[in-house]
Design a protein around this motif. Structure first.
Motif, mmCIF file in Angstrom:
data_model
loop_
_atom_site.group_PDB
_atom_site.id
_atom_site.type_symbol
_atom_site.label_atom_id
_atom_site.label_comp_id
_atom_site.label_asym_id
_atom_site.label_seq_id
_atom_site.Cartn_x
_atom_site.Cartn_y
_atom_site.Cartn_z
ATOM 1 N N ARG A 1 53.775 -82.286 -79.164
ATOM 2 C CA ARG A 1 54.269 -83.242 -80.353
ATOM 3 C C ARG A 1 54.202 -82.762 -81.746
ATOM 4 O O ARG A 1 53.391 -81.522 -82.147
ATOM 5 C CB ARG A 1 53.298 -84.311 -80.305
ATOM 6 C CG ARG A 1 53.194 -84.985 -78.937
ATOM 7 C CD ARG A 1 54.791 -85.934 -78.505
ATOM 8 N NE ARG A 1 54.620 -85.829 -77.105
ATOM 9 C CZ ARG A 1 55.563 -85.007 -76.471
ATOM 10 N NH1 ARG A 1 55.847 -84.214 -77.072
ATOM 11 N NH2 ARG A 1 55.541 -85.551 -75.240
ATOM 12 N N VAL B 1 53.223 -86.450 -86.739
ATOM 13 C CA VAL B 1 52.624 -87.587 -86.002
ATOM 14 C C VAL B 1 51.306 -87.563 -85.625
ATOM 15 O O VAL B 1 50.759 -88.716 -85.874
ATOM 16 C CB VAL B 1 53.618 -87.552 -84.524
ATOM 17 C CG1 VAL B 1 53.046 -88.950 -83.867
ATOM 18 C CG2 VAL B 1 55.168 -87.514 -84.814
ATOM 19 N N PHE B 2 50.527 -86.725 -85.210
ATOM 20 C CA PHE B 2 49.379 -86.796 -84.832
ATOM 21 C C PHE B 2 48.323 -86.735 -86.150
ATOM 22 O O PHE B 2 47.241 -87.366 -86.156
ATOM 23 C CB PHE B 2 48.663 -85.385 -83.915
ATOM 24 C CG PHE B 2 48.911 -85.919 -82.418
ATOM 25 C CD1 PHE B 2 48.175 -86.940 -81.829
ATOM 26 C CD2 PHE B 2 50.036 -85.485 -81.855
ATOM 27 C CE1 PHE B 2 48.420 -87.190 -80.489
ATOM 28 C CE2 PHE B 2 50.516 -85.821 -80.646
ATOM 29 C CZ PHE B 2 49.513 -86.641 -79.732
ATOM 30 N N ILE C 1 48.287 -90.381 -86.925
ATOM 31 C CA ILE C 1 47.781 -91.231 -85.938
ATOM 32 C C ILE C 1 46.226 -91.215 -86.059
ATOM 33 O O ILE C 1 45.521 -92.091 -86.235
ATOM 34 C CB ILE C 1 48.167 -90.729 -84.548
ATOM 35 C CG1 ILE C 1 49.598 -91.004 -84.043
ATOM 36 C CG2 ILE C 1 46.992 -91.263 -83.323
ATOM 37 C CD1 ILE C 1 49.966 -90.558 -82.670
ATOM 38 N N SER D 1 46.868 -82.629 -81.213
ATOM 39 C CA SER D 1 45.703 -83.802 -81.541
ATOM 40 C C SER D 1 44.521 -83.201 -82.129
ATOM 41 O O SER D 1 43.853 -83.594 -82.901
ATOM 42 C CB SER D 1 45.615 -84.694 -80.139
ATOM 43 O OG SER D 1 44.904 -84.016 -79.174
ATOM 44 N N ILE E 1 42.520 -89.430 -78.571
ATOM 45 C CA ILE E 1 44.050 -89.346 -79.126
ATOM 46 C C ILE E 1 44.469 -88.197 -78.338
ATOM 47 O O ILE E 1 44.067 -87.074 -78.309
ATOM 48 C CB ILE E 1 43.873 -89.003 -80.332
ATOM 49 C CG1 ILE E 1 43.174 -89.958 -81.248
ATOM 50 C CG2 ILE E 1 45.362 -88.710 -81.211
ATOM 51 C CD1 ILE E 1 43.132 -89.404 -82.998
ATOM 52 N N ASP F 1 48.182 -86.978 -75.445
ATOM 53 C CA ASP F 1 49.509 -87.166 -74.982
ATOM 54 C C ASP F 1 49.480 -86.726 -73.341
ATOM 55 O O ASP F 1 49.390 -85.949 -72.735
ATOM 56 C CB ASP F 1 50.499 -86.233 -75.757
ATOM 57 C CG ASP F 1 51.890 -86.335 -75.155
ATOM 58 O OD1 ASP F 1 52.436 -87.183 -74.843
ATOM 59 O OD2 ASP F 1 52.307 -84.984 -75.002
ATOM 60 N N ALA G 1 44.522 -93.797 -78.389
ATOM 61 C CA ALA G 1 45.986 -93.966 -78.860
ATOM 62 C C ALA G 1 46.899 -92.471 -78.285
ATOM 63 O O ALA G 1 46.141 -91.728 -78.274
ATOM 64 C CB ALA G 1 45.912 -93.725 -80.516
ATOM 65 N N THR H 1 50.741 -90.881 -76.953
ATOM 66 C CA THR H 1 52.002 -90.865 -77.083
ATOM 67 C C THR H 1 52.526 -91.208 -75.786
ATOM 68 O O THR H 1 52.138 -90.602 -74.845
ATOM 69 C CB THR H 1 52.747 -89.758 -77.842
ATOM 70 O OG1 THR H 1 52.130 -88.464 -77.084
ATOM 71 C CG2 THR H 1 52.390 -89.698 -79.124
ATOM 72 N N THR I 1 52.209 -100.943 -80.453
ATOM 73 C CA THR I 1 53.300 -99.760 -79.937
ATOM 74 C C THR I 1 53.808 -99.620 -81.115
ATOM 75 O O THR I 1 54.376 -100.381 -81.728
ATOM 76 C CB THR I 1 53.750 -100.243 -78.748
ATOM 77 O OG1 THR I 1 54.752 -101.365 -79.100
ATOM 78 C CG2 THR I 1 53.017 -100.485 -77.404
ATOM 79 N N ASP J 1 59.428 -90.929 -79.435
ATOM 80 C CA ASP J 1 58.529 -91.388 -78.204
ATOM 81 C C ASP J 1 57.643 -92.533 -78.759
ATOM 82 O O ASP J 1 58.311 -93.208 -79.859
ATOM 83 C CB ASP J 1 57.353 -90.283 -78.278
ATOM 84 C CG ASP J 1 57.531 -88.902 -77.418
ATOM 85 O OD1 ASP J 1 58.628 -89.235 -76.976
ATOM 86 O OD2 ASP J 1 57.116 -88.298 -77.727
ATOM 87 N N VAL K 1 54.162 -94.633 -79.666
ATOM 88 C CA VAL K 1 52.703 -94.554 -79.527
ATOM 89 C C VAL K 1 52.173 -95.729 -79.318
ATOM 90 O O VAL K 1 52.591 -96.828 -79.578
ATOM 91 C CB VAL K 1 52.242 -94.108 -81.095
ATOM 92 C CG1 VAL K 1 50.895 -94.306 -81.087
ATOM 93 C CG2 VAL K 1 52.729 -92.790 -81.607
#
Length: 889
Positions: free
Chosen positions: A54, A58-59, A62, A141, A541, A543, A620, A622, A648, A667, A669
């Motif tokens: 990822r 994005v992370f 998050i 993450s 957190i 994936d 949380a 993905t 989401t 993707d 979340v």
């Protein structure tokens, strides 16, 4: 504590920013750029390959929206300023009021989540936060959470993932000077020895040039006449460059000379022997057959390999760089170009082969393991490639003798480095080099460079392999030297990260952060279902794995067998012949692990996660969204173990689908929280609540956010899931309890019912989308009454020769409309059909007025014509309905 109905009341807890809103518009701005240039945004993630990794932005987002909940435990620093929070920089601007964290947190909501985004480019530290990622993979993450000062704990079943993440988290505490000294030690020890095998006679003088790439072709005998057939897919080597940038570089099938031609797709002539042929037409076909150039016999490649006991390999061309010619001032197309193989090249090859045979001690530095049979090494529903049919039995079969010689020489030298941490970083460099230094690589003639072995996340035996220069020269990709530069940049970044963000359309890079990567971290290697944490983590957190997306164990074996040479006596997990298989939470047809097994095991994983979380903790993750059924399975697994879905969000991500290499653009979340208990509800009352929730969510988003309809649909879905989660397992319809899958199907219908968006609306949006793709079709259809299948049936898009929209001038769309026009009446024609038909007739100079009168044009059709004119800039759509000069043409 109970409510009036006797059910257990939901525990009150603080709502996290990520549950109130998420700035997907801002994240997508960065993700689009970061996905194309990871080495500039976050070089720590380019130190070593991991699959479906990822994006860091994005992370980071998050983490920002998950970890910040108590303003008293948040410190915000300006990057580049040491020792003072932003509140201390009030003379520069009204910084204290701008960064009142309590105010920023309070202002986040679904209609405007961007107040907290102001902290994205700041050096933010949080106190007393402990984060778990039980499926850490490539460690994204953990790296991002650690940059906020959180204590991070990671786990992965795969030892390669464990090793890669270990080095990422240790990078921030690594001395770059020590790393440089170790690299220089290895360079002095073996660089000259390795590069001597990658010299070639320069065509411009009596001296040697450096080999960048050696070009090979597999050969088989014709089963009919015995003629040796080289397995060229086509005869193009590369696209011409520099003075030949309007030409193609090809190899002549008659004399083996490397020549330039005007266009490899057209009949060409060899400037050396005069032979005429079409270079695009090779000796192999997509069906896996080869054709004899002498007698025309066609035969299956794998069948011939089996019958002939293998294949031969022939070196036929070289791409070179000559430093002598470069320093003499020659033109670039002279000192960096392609040439045919000479006797000197064959002598180098034979010398390397003899050295490999003689130096038996180097056998300790290459893998001794056999390739395990599996879902992607043997043919299965996951992969059509069977490496064993191509005579690959041992891992060393993927390398030629010269590669085994230089790789083992390099690894032996790396082992001599005394500092464990530094040695492991050079091992990481070596391992990443394996991506580009195997006879499983191919050359990309469109970009004139080597491609990595896992471009399709599988093993694809090539007929035209490319051999790289392991140590490297001034030019070339995937060499040990260039991989070292990437690792070094990753280490430097980890010690003082920066952040890139978009402001007013421009990308800005911050000054260096003072918080390094990985200060407080713990890693485990093993089955996450054996983790025994309880009530310990503020957030998970992660994936998690998704069905058979990638069979990580099998692809990672390629790196594992080399890494274990130096690690097997040091770390548990590197003492087996392969990475773990049976414990993987993934569907695997080879191991007869089904979708039902995956759902059950994922449910077990969610149970472990729930136990590890504090009572008010959050999850949380993905998730690769596909359809309502997979949503239902996910929701069932989560809710069964005591989670409620609280939000989401659709998010851009840089990932590849498993074997086909088909890129997807987003993707999902998913945010979830532990729930004490659920409350009984009738489907009738819940349906009413869900319908209202969907309408309210859509209205809020449409009025306040610049989101696509598909994005809005996903967020509607999350809001509806939240309503359902409070009643999971207790929703009654007709005296029976509804399953989560049944409810999800109903939610899909409710969201579509709450929307009047149809096929024509989606098509208009596609016309307005730059470079639309199939992913855009899926994305724009979500939350609407339109389905991708409908658009395909109407030929509004096709993928036969790449993705194409069914515009008025598209042949397939024209045929579709004409077939219906020729039928009785016109009632079965849509307004879009009619307008595109009229636009086509106008272009051809044919009358349209009689159709306009017959079809009794109404306001809906005129409105659609206006929208088409607006989005395409073509006012013919409106003129054909009203301008007599046009309609009577």
């Amino acid at each position: 504590m109970t409510d009036s109905s006797g059910g257990k009341q939901i525990t009150e807890r603080q709502t996290l920013p990520i549950e109130k809103g998420f700035p997907i518009e801002r994240i997508n701005e960065i993700a689009e750029k970061e996905g194309r240039a990871k080495m500039y945004y976050r070089p720590i993630y380019t130190m070593h390959k991991w699959w479906a990794r990822r994006l860091g932005c994005v992370f980071r987002a998050i983490s920002l929206y998950t970890l910040l909940d108590d303003p008293e435990k948040v410190s915000v620093f300006e990057p580049g300023h040491e020792g003072g929070t932003l509140a201390g920089w009030g003379e520069d601007a009204d910084v204290e009021s701008d960064f009142d964290v309590a105010s920023l947190l309070e202002r986040v909501d679904i209609t405007d989540p961007e107040s907290l985004w102001e902290l994205y480019p700041k050096d933010v530290c949080v106190e007393d936060k402990k984060i778990l990622d039980p499926f850490m993979g490539g460690g994204t993450s953990l790296v991002e959470a650690s940059r906020f000062g959180a204590e991070v704990v990671g786990n992965d079943l795969n030892p390669v993932a464990w090793f890669v993440t270990k080095k990422e988290l240790e990078a921030g505490q690594t001395d770059v000077e020590e790393l440089e000294e170790a690299f220089e030690q290895v360079k002095e020890d073996v660089a000259d020895e390795i590069t001597q095998y990658y010299k070639t006679p320069c065509p411009n003088g009596d001296h040697d040039a450096d080999v960048m790439y050696n070009f090979w072709v597999k050969e088989l005998d014709c089963v009919s006449c015995g003629h040796t057939v080289p397995l060229f897919n086509d005869f193009r080597i590369a696209t011409g460059r520099y003075a030949h940038d309007d030409e193609d570089v090809v190899v002549c099938p008659d004399c083996d000379e490397v020549v330039h031609v005007d266009d490899y797709r057209e009949e060409s002539s060899c400037g050396n022997c005069g032979f005429r042929w079409i270079p695009k037409e090779g000796n192999t076909s997509r069906g896996g057959k080869y054709t004899c150039t002498e007698c025309g016999q066609k035969y299956g490649i794998v069948d011939a390999i089996s019958e002939q006991g293998g294949y031969d390999l022939r070196l036929y061309a070289v791409e070179y760089y000559c430093p002598v010619c470069d320093s003499d001032g020659k033109d670039k197309d002279e000192y960096k170009s392609y040439k045919a193989v000479t006797s000197g090249d064959i002598e180098k090859l034979n010398h390397a082969r003899e050295e490999w045979e003689d130096r038996r001690e180097l056998r300790n530095y290459v893998p001794s393991e056999k390739i395990p049979e599996g879902a992607i090494t043997a043919a299965s529903s996951v992969s059509g490639n069977d490496v064993f049919q191509h005579k690959y039995e041992n891992w060393t079969d993927m390398f030629n003798p010269r590669q085994l010689l230089v790789l083992s020489t390099l690894l032996q030298s790396i082992e001599k480095i005394e500092n464990d941490n530094i040695r492991e970083f050079l091992l990481l460099t070596f391992s990443e080099s394996l991506n580009y230094n195997t006879m499983m690589n191919v050359y990309n003639p469109n970009y004139n460079k080597n491609t990595n072995i896992f471009k399709n996340n599988s093993f694809s035996p090539p007929t035209e392999p490319i051999e790289n220069n392991l140590w490297g020269t001034k030019f070339g990709t995937g060499t040990f030297s260039s991989m070292y530069d990437m690792v070094k940049k990753g280490v430097e970044y980890a010690a003082a990260p920066t952040e890139r963000y978009v402001k007013d359309g421009e990308t800005i890079e911050t000054e260096e952060f003072s918080t390094p990567v990985g200060n407080k971290s713990t890693l485990h290697q093993g089955d996450m279902r054996h983790l025994d944490y309880e009530n310990e983590f503020d957030a998970v957190i992660t994936d998690p794995p998704y069905y058979d997306n990638i069979i990580y164990s099998e692809v990672s074996d390629y790196f594992y067998v080399w890494q274990k040479i130096l690690l097997e006596d040091k770390y548990a997990g590197f003492d087996q012949d392969r990475t773990p298989r049976e414990e993987s939470i993934v569907t695997n047809p080879y191991l007869e692990k089904t979708a039902e097994d995956f759902e059950s095991e994922l449910g077990q994983a969610f149970s472990v996660i729930k136990r590890a979380l504090k009572e008010d903790g959050s999850l949380a993750f993905t998730y690769h969204h596909s359809d309502s059924e997979s949503w239902g399975e996910l929701l069932e697994s989560l809710c069964n173990v005591g989670f409620e879905v609280t939000a989401t969000y659709p998010i851009s991500a840089d990932i590849n689908k498993f074997i086909g290499g088909e890129a997807v653009s987003f993707d999902i979340v998913v945010v979830a929280r532990p729930i004490d208990d659920t409350e009984p509800a009738s489907w009738k009352s819940l349906r009413r609540d869900i319908y209202r929730t969907a309408r309210r969510t859509r209205q809020q988003l449409e009025e306040n956010r610049d989101l696509s309809r598909g994005d809005i649909g996903v967020m509607e879905m999350g809001a509806c899931f939240r309503e359902y989660s409070k009643h999971h397992g207790k929703v009654q319809r007709g005296g029976e309890i509804m399953s989560a899958k049944e409810v999800v199907e109903e939610i899909y219908g409710i969201i579509q019912e709450a929307s009047d968006i149809g096929v024509e609306d989606v098509f208009i949006d596609l016309l307005d989308t730059p470079n639309p793709s199939f992913d855009d079709v899926n994305k724009l259809c979500r939350g609407t009454n339109a389905k991708p299948e409908e658009l395909k049936e109407m030929c509004l898009y096709n993928q036969d020769d790449g993705f194409e929209l069914g515009t008025w001038d598209n042949e397939k769309r024209q045929a579709y409309i004409q077939e219906r026009v020729n039928g009785d009446g016109g009632d079965h024609l849509s307004n879009l059909d009619k307008l595109q038909f009229l636009r086509y007739r106008y272009e051809k100079g044919q009358a349209v007025q009689n159709y306009v009168e017959k079809w009794d044009v109404d306001d809906d059709m005129r409105e659609l014509a206006g929208r088409l004119a607006d989005v395409t800039g073509d006012d013919t759509y409106t003129r054909v309905l009203g301008d007599r000069d046009i309609t009577s043409y």
